[in-house]
Design a protein around this motif. Structure first.
Motif, PDB file in Angstrom:
ATOM      1  N   ALA A 140       0.844  -1.122  -0.072  1.00 28.25           N
ATOM      2  CA  ALA A 140       0.147   0.051  -0.028  1.00 28.25           C
ATOM      3  C   ALA A 140       0.684   1.169   0.152  1.00 28.25           C
ATOM      4  CB  ALA A 140      -0.887  -0.056   1.153  1.00 28.25           C
ATOM      5  N   ARG A 141       0.443   2.352  -0.912  1.00 27.71           N
ATOM      6  CA  ARG A 141       1.188   3.514  -0.690  1.00 27.71           C
ATOM      7  C   ARG A 141       0.161   4.567  -0.497  1.00 27.71           C
ATOM      8  NH1 ARG A 141       3.151   3.632  -6.644  1.00 27.71           N
ATOM      9  NH2 ARG A 141       1.102   2.524  -7.089  1.00 27.71           N
ATOM     10  N   ASP A 142       0.690   5.839  -0.361  1.00 31.29           N
ATOM     11  CA  ASP A 142      -0.007   7.116  -0.212  1.00 31.29           C
ATOM     12  C   ASP A 142      -0.865   7.305  -1.213  1.00 31.29           C
ATOM     13  OD1 ASP A 142       1.017   8.463   2.149  1.00 31.29           O
ATOM     14  OD2 ASP A 142       2.850   8.570   1.386  1.00 31.29           O
ATOM     15  N   LYS A 143      -0.596   6.926  -2.607  1.00 34.77           N
ATOM     16  CA  LYS A 143      -1.425   6.783  -3.748  1.00 34.77           C
ATOM     17  C   LYS A 143      -2.734   5.950  -3.678  1.00 34.77           C
ATOM     18  CE  LYS A 143      -1.120   5.866  -8.759  1.00 34.77           C
ATOM     19  NZ  LYS A 143      -2.169   4.644  -9.012  1.00 34.77           N
ATOM     20  N   ASP A 144      -2.699   4.905  -3.073  1.00 38.00           N
ATOM     21  CA  ASP A 144      -3.739   4.040  -2.906  1.00 38.00           C
ATOM     22  C   ASP A 144      -4.728   4.710  -1.901  1.00 38.00           C
ATOM     23  OD1 ASP A 144      -2.761   1.788  -4.452  1.00 38.00           O
ATOM     24  OD2 ASP A 144      -1.333   1.485  -2.899  1.00 38.00           O
TER      25      ASP A 144
END
Length: 380
Positions: A140-144
């Motif tokens: 998971a990333r900030d983008k998600d």
């Protein structure tokens, strides 16, 4: 009507059947590919052997009388299987039709499709047989979070079923996985920091700590075991990346025991919208008042805008979202790595009655009730 004479059936090749009524049903076929007495039923992707009686004599539709025995009165029931088309071949053409088929006899687009389907089938078969050698790592990333919060989800940070996943051999060192991440996301290995997720006692799911240098030296399988001990069924990681002014990855800040990683959501009472605006490291002995100007910057507000902060604590079985005192240290408020703070503009006096959900707690309570109603409709 189908003939019951075997002499007439010698060149009957296919019996195409519709099962159902005028408002709907299902189609399948009985075929004897080599004109022998052995029939096959082709029902979508399922092929089974059938005897001649089943293939022919039971496909008349109409009614059939059944005797239940024990001196009970016989009764009739409707048969819903009806042969709507019969395919015959002339005996003189049998040798032309019942011959071997070469690849050149199949249309090119069908050859391509069949080849692709066969390759996919073999790939799935291989993956299934080798599943015990691999593990799935979901990153998971900030983008998600930006894409999901306020759209797909409102509580917690991310739906792990919708983030990027990697299939990695268990015996490979974690460093190999980091190289795969670098290729996929364009983030150099030395600019990556991974956090383990854990399920808390209140059923929330948060990143709890970064992987240590010792853990990153282990294999993917060993890390998976650590993850399982923390009640995770898969190896789920949060990828922390810092972006410079040019929006390219840059060196990560050092994290000490005094640093707490907090995630922030912004609520707009007028639009009834919640969105993810980022994360910050704060000092455990610091106060929320110390970061208010930064939070205004993250929200796109002017530095002087007054804001209210709330901690999103849990949402099962009921929503718990408490107001945060700006002058109480983070540590004293029991905030820790992975916690979520929702904030909003402070509303002018008298505006609360004009807005349906004037603060974060009332909005999250509304969302939870709405989700419950939707779930009941689905189950009804």
């Amino acid at each position: 009507m189908l003939s019951r004479s075997w002499r007439d059936l010698e060149l009957l090749l296919d019996v195409l059947v519709h099962s159902g009524g005028v408002h709907g049903g299902h189609y399948y076929a009985f075929i004897r590919p080599d004109l022998s007495e052995q029939w096959f039923k082709f029902d979508d992707e399922r092929v089974t052997k059938e005897d001649m009686k089943r293939a022919i004599e039971e496909q008349y539709g109409g009614e059939e009388e059944m005797n239940p025995g024990f001196n009970n009165t016989p009764f009739k029931f409707t048969k819903y299987s009806n042969a709507y088309m019969l395919v015959y071949i002339r005996e003189s053409d049998k040798d032309k039709i019942m011959c071997n088929v070469d690849e050149k006899d199949i249309a090119e687009h069908l050859r391509i499709r069949l080849k692709r389907e066969q390759e996919e089938k073999e790939q799935k078969k291989t993956e299934k047989s080798e599943a015990h050698l691999y593990t799935i790592i979901k990153v998971a990333r900030d983008k998600d979070m930006r894409e999901q919060i306020g759209r797909d989800i409102y509580f917690d940070l991310v739906d792990h079923d919708k983030v990027h996943s990697f299939r990695i051999q268990k015996q490979l060192p974690f460093s190999v996985f980091k190289e795969e991440v670098a290729k996929e996301f364009g983030v150099p290995v030395h600019f990556q920091r991974f956090w383990l997720w854990a399920k808390r006692q209140n059923n929330t799911y948060r990143p709890i700590r970064p992987l240590s240098t010792q853990q990153e030296a282990e294999s993917v399988g060993q890390l998976r075991e650590i993850s399982n001990k923390m009640q995770n069924h898969e190896l789920k990681l949060f990828l922390e990346v810092e972006l410079g002014l040019d929006l390219h990855p840059c060196p990560l800040p050092d994290k000490t025991k005094e640093d707490i990683l907090l995630f922030f959501k912004l609520y707009d009472p007028e639009k009834e919208e919640l969105r993810y605006v980022g994360r910050l490291f704060v000092k455990a002995l610091g106060k929320p008042a110390d970061i208010l100007s930064k939070l205004n910057e993250m929200a796109g507000f002017s530095p002087s805008v007054e804001i209210q902060l709330f901690e999103e604590i849990k949402f099962e079985p009921n929503v718990m979202c408490d107001h945060i005192d700006n002058n109480v240290p983070f540590h004293s408020s029991q905030l820790e790595d992975g916690d979520i703070i929702c904030y909003q503009k402070s509303l002018p006096l008298g505006c609360n009655d004009q807005i349906r959900y004037p603060d974060v707690p009332s909005f999250l309570e509304y969302i939870r009730n709405r989700q419950r109603r939707q779930k009941k409709k689905i189950l009804a």
